[in-house]
Design a protein around this motif. Structure first.
Motif, PDB file in Angstrom:
ATOM      1  N   ALA A 143      27.602  39.529  97.646  1.00  0.00           N
ATOM      2  CA  ALA A 143      28.111  39.370  96.588  1.00  0.00           C
ATOM      3  C   ALA A 143      27.012  38.778  95.393  1.00  0.00           C
ATOM      4  N   PRO A 144      26.894  38.946  94.352  1.00  0.00           N
ATOM      5  CA  PRO A 144      25.982  38.207  93.291  1.00  0.00           C
ATOM      6  C   PRO A 144      26.557  36.973  93.140  1.00  0.00           C
ATOM      7  N   LEU A 145      26.145  35.773  93.196  1.00  0.00           N
ATOM      8  CA  LEU A 145      26.423  34.493  93.103  1.00  0.00           C
ATOM      9  C   LEU A 145      25.591  33.730  92.073  1.00  0.00           C
ATOM     10  N   VAL A 146      25.913  33.430  90.927  1.00  0.00           N
ATOM     11  CA  VAL A 146      24.979  32.592  89.898  1.00  0.00           C
ATOM     12  C   VAL A 146      25.256  31.325  89.667  1.00  0.00           C
ATOM     13  N   HIS A 147      24.491  30.292  89.760  1.00  0.00           N
ATOM     14  CA  HIS A 147      24.687  28.987  89.706  1.00  0.00           C
ATOM     15  C   HIS A 147      23.892  28.598  88.119  1.00  0.00           C
ATOM     16  N   PHE A 148      25.084  27.964  87.345  1.00  0.00           N
ATOM     17  CA  PHE A 148      24.688  27.441  86.215  1.00  0.00           C
ATOM     18  C   PHE A 148      24.729  25.869  86.328  1.00  0.00           C
ATOM     19  N   LEU A 149      23.302  25.236  85.945  1.00  0.00           N
ATOM     20  CA  LEU A 149      23.446  23.627  85.767  1.00  0.00           C
ATOM     21  C   LEU A 149      23.261  23.204  84.283  1.00  0.00           C
ATOM     22  N   PRO A 150      24.102  22.519  83.769  1.00  0.00           N
ATOM     23  CA  PRO A 150      24.121  22.073  82.289  1.00  0.00           C
ATOM     24  C   PRO A 150      22.820  21.204  82.283  1.00  0.00           C
ATOM     25  N   LYS A 151      22.157  21.540  81.128  1.00  0.00           N
ATOM     26  CA  LYS A 151      21.068  20.634  80.504  1.00  0.00           C
ATOM     27  C   LYS A 151      21.370  19.440  79.682  1.00  0.00           C
ATOM     28  N   ASP A 152      22.485  19.531  79.011  1.00  0.00           N
ATOM     29  CA  ASP A 152      23.017  18.472  78.396  1.00  0.00           C
ATOM     30  C   ASP A 152      23.706  17.182  78.841  1.00  0.00           C
ATOM     31  N   PRO A 153      23.042  16.118  78.895  1.00  0.00           N
ATOM     32  CA  PRO A 153      23.894  14.949  79.695  1.00  0.00           C
ATOM     33  C   PRO A 153      25.282  14.919  79.310  1.00  0.00           C
ATOM     34  N   LYS A 154      25.483  15.147  78.409  1.00  0.00           N
ATOM     35  CA  LYS A 154      27.239  14.976  77.986  1.00  0.00           C
ATOM     36  C   LYS A 154      27.934  15.907  78.685  1.00  0.00           C
ATOM     37  N   PHE A 155      27.478  17.226  79.062  1.00  0.00           N
ATOM     38  CA  PHE A 155      28.280  18.036  79.675  1.00  0.00           C
ATOM     39  C   PHE A 155      27.909  17.890  81.436  1.00  0.00           C
ATOM     40  N   SER A 156      26.733  17.155  81.908  1.00  0.00           N
ATOM     41  CA  SER A 156      26.674  16.966  83.224  1.00  0.00           C
ATOM     42  C   SER A 156      27.197  15.805  83.532  1.00  0.00           C
ATOM     43  N   ASP A 157      27.795  14.990  82.738  1.00  0.00           N
ATOM     44  CA  ASP A 157      28.525  13.736  83.214  1.00  0.00           C
ATOM     45  C   ASP A 157      29.799  14.141  83.701  1.00  0.00           C
ATOM     46  N   PHE A 158      30.500  15.352  83.223  1.00  0.00           N
ATOM     47  CA  PHE A 158      31.591  15.683  84.186  1.00  0.00           C
ATOM     48  C   PHE A 158      31.606  17.075  84.540  1.00  0.00           C
ATOM     49  N   ILE A 159      30.413  17.834  84.348  1.00  0.00           N
ATOM     50  CA  ILE A 159      30.348  18.930  85.160  1.00  0.00           C
ATOM     51  C   ILE A 159      28.705  19.086  85.844  1.00  0.00           C
ATOM     52  N   LYS A 160      28.971  19.120  87.088  1.00  0.00           N
ATOM     53  CA  LYS A 160      27.600  19.256  87.859  1.00  0.00           C
ATOM     54  C   LYS A 160      26.939  20.551  87.696  1.00  0.00           C
ATOM     55  N   ALA A 161      27.955  21.533  88.041  1.00  0.00           N
ATOM     56  CA  ALA A 161      27.531  22.868  88.090  1.00  0.00           C
ATOM     57  C   ALA A 161      28.611  23.769  87.886  1.00  0.00           C
ATOM     58  N   PHE A 162      28.187  24.961  87.404  1.00  0.00           N
ATOM     59  CA  PHE A 162      29.231  26.376  87.334  1.00  0.00           C
ATOM     60  C   PHE A 162      28.782  27.213  88.652  1.00  0.00           C
ATOM     61  N   HIS A 163      29.572  27.946  89.256  1.00  0.00           N
ATOM     62  CA  HIS A 163      29.234  28.770  90.176  1.00  0.00           C
ATOM     63  C   HIS A 163      30.152  29.964  89.787  1.00  0.00           C
ATOM     64  N   ILE A 164      29.435  31.259  89.487  1.00  0.00           N
ATOM     65  CA  ILE A 164      30.260  32.414  88.998  1.00  0.00           C
ATOM     66  C   ILE A 164      29.818  33.448  89.976  1.00  0.00           C
ATOM     67  N   ARG A 165      30.957  33.985  90.904  1.00  0.00           N
ATOM     68  CA  ARG A 165      30.661  35.224  91.730  1.00  0.00           C
ATOM     69  C   ARG A 165      31.063  36.414  91.088  1.00  0.00           C
ATOM     70  N   PHE A 166      30.333  37.469  91.239  1.00  0.00           N
ATOM     71  CA  PHE A 166      30.535  38.856  90.478  1.00  0.00           C
ATOM     72  C   PHE A 166      30.819  39.932  91.533  1.00  0.00           C
ATOM     73  N   SER A 167      31.576  40.902  91.032  1.00  0.00           N
ATOM     74  CA  SER A 167      31.717  42.193  92.066  1.00  0.00           C
ATOM     75  C   SER A 167      30.637  42.962  91.897  1.00  0.00           C
ATOM     76  N   LYS A 168      30.279  43.986  92.715  1.00  0.00           N
ATOM     77  CA  LYS A 168      29.012  44.821  92.792  1.00  0.00           C
ATOM     78  C   LYS A 168      29.252  45.593  91.361  1.00  0.00           C
ATOM     79  N   GLN A 169      30.193  45.729  90.682  1.00  0.00           N
ATOM     80  CA  GLN A 169      30.306  46.446  89.175  1.00  0.00           C
ATOM     81  C   GLN A 169      30.008  45.491  88.239  1.00  0.00           C
ATOM     82  N   GLY A 170      29.807  44.140  88.608  1.00  0.00           N
ATOM     83  CA  GLY A 170      29.446  43.359  87.421  1.00  0.00           C
ATOM     84  C   GLY A 170      30.440  42.785  86.724  1.00  0.00           C
ATOM     85  N   THR A 171      31.587  42.465  87.313  1.00  0.00           N
ATOM     86  CA  THR A 171      32.839  41.819  86.637  1.00  0.00           C
ATOM     87  C   THR A 171      32.748  40.357  87.389  1.00  0.00           C
TER      88      THR A 171
END
Length: 205
Positions: A143-171
């Motif tokens: 399955a497609p899995l995409v990692h998002f790492l915040p660049k903004d220090p204000k965001f990264s203070d409480f969010i280290k990363a987002f991981h989003i998993r997609f279906s093969k249809q892109g949802t």
């Protein structure tokens, strides 16, 4: 405020057999997801949320219903184990905590404004143009899995990363947010319905 962040912060999938996508594979995924997003004006879905805290032996589980209406109206209605509703609408964050209602102006809070945009983009799959993240593309168990790492220090203070998993249809199937502590929240979507009219009342408290 902490409770709001715990409920809204999204997280995806911890798994195995993770391999990095090629540049062409990543480009193909982007194009498929963007095309899907352009075709999607509304989404309704059931969801189950798992909150993982290292000091607890079991994840905290809650469930409810999601509604999204383009461009950025989002309703999270928690039904179990408690009644709680959060609505992003018209630059406002509306909260109904078992009858106790409150409102926050997103225009005066840049952090929540960014969070609203990210939530909407995560739901409808249109997040690859987000300049505030470093993005990496993988496949996990096929399955497609995409990692998002915040660049903004204000965001990264409480969010280290987002991981989003997609279906093969892109949802979007699962969204996960990892906190700097290593704790995370994972939201799994099911029974998704797209482009069906949603009453305006859904986005009211």
């Amino acid at each position: 405020m902490n409770r709001i962040l715990v409920i809204l912060l999204f997280f995806s999938y911890v798994g195995f057999a993770q391999t990095k996508m090629s540049v062409q594979e990543a480009k193909s995924l982007q194009e498929m997801v963007k095309q899907k997003a352009q075709q999607t004006q509304t989404i309704t879905s059931d969801f189950v949320q798992y909150k993982h805290l290292d000091f607890l032996s079991n994840d905290i589980e809650s469930s409810g219903k999601l509604a999204f209406k383009s461009p950025e109206n989002v309703s999270w209605q928690y039904l179990k184990p408690f009644s709680y509703k959060v609505v992003f609408k018209d630059e406002k964050l509306l909260i109904n905590d078992n009858g106790n209602k409150s409102k926050l102006d997103l225009g005066s809070n840049e952090l929540f404004k960014q969070l609203n945009h990210l939530i909407s983009a995560s739901i409808n799959g249109d997040m690859f143009s987000a300049d505030e993240f470093e993005i990496a593309y993988f496949r996990e168990n096929g399955a497609p899995l995409v990692h998002f790492l915040p660049k903004d220090p204000k965001f990264s203070d409480f969010i280290k990363a987002f991981h989003i998993r997609f279906s093969k249809q892109g949802t979007v199937e699962e969204v996960k947010m990892i906190e700097p502590s290593g704790d995370y929240t994972r939201i799994v979507f099911s029974n998704k319905v797209e482009n069906k009219a949603i009453p305006d009342a859904v986005f009211n408290l």
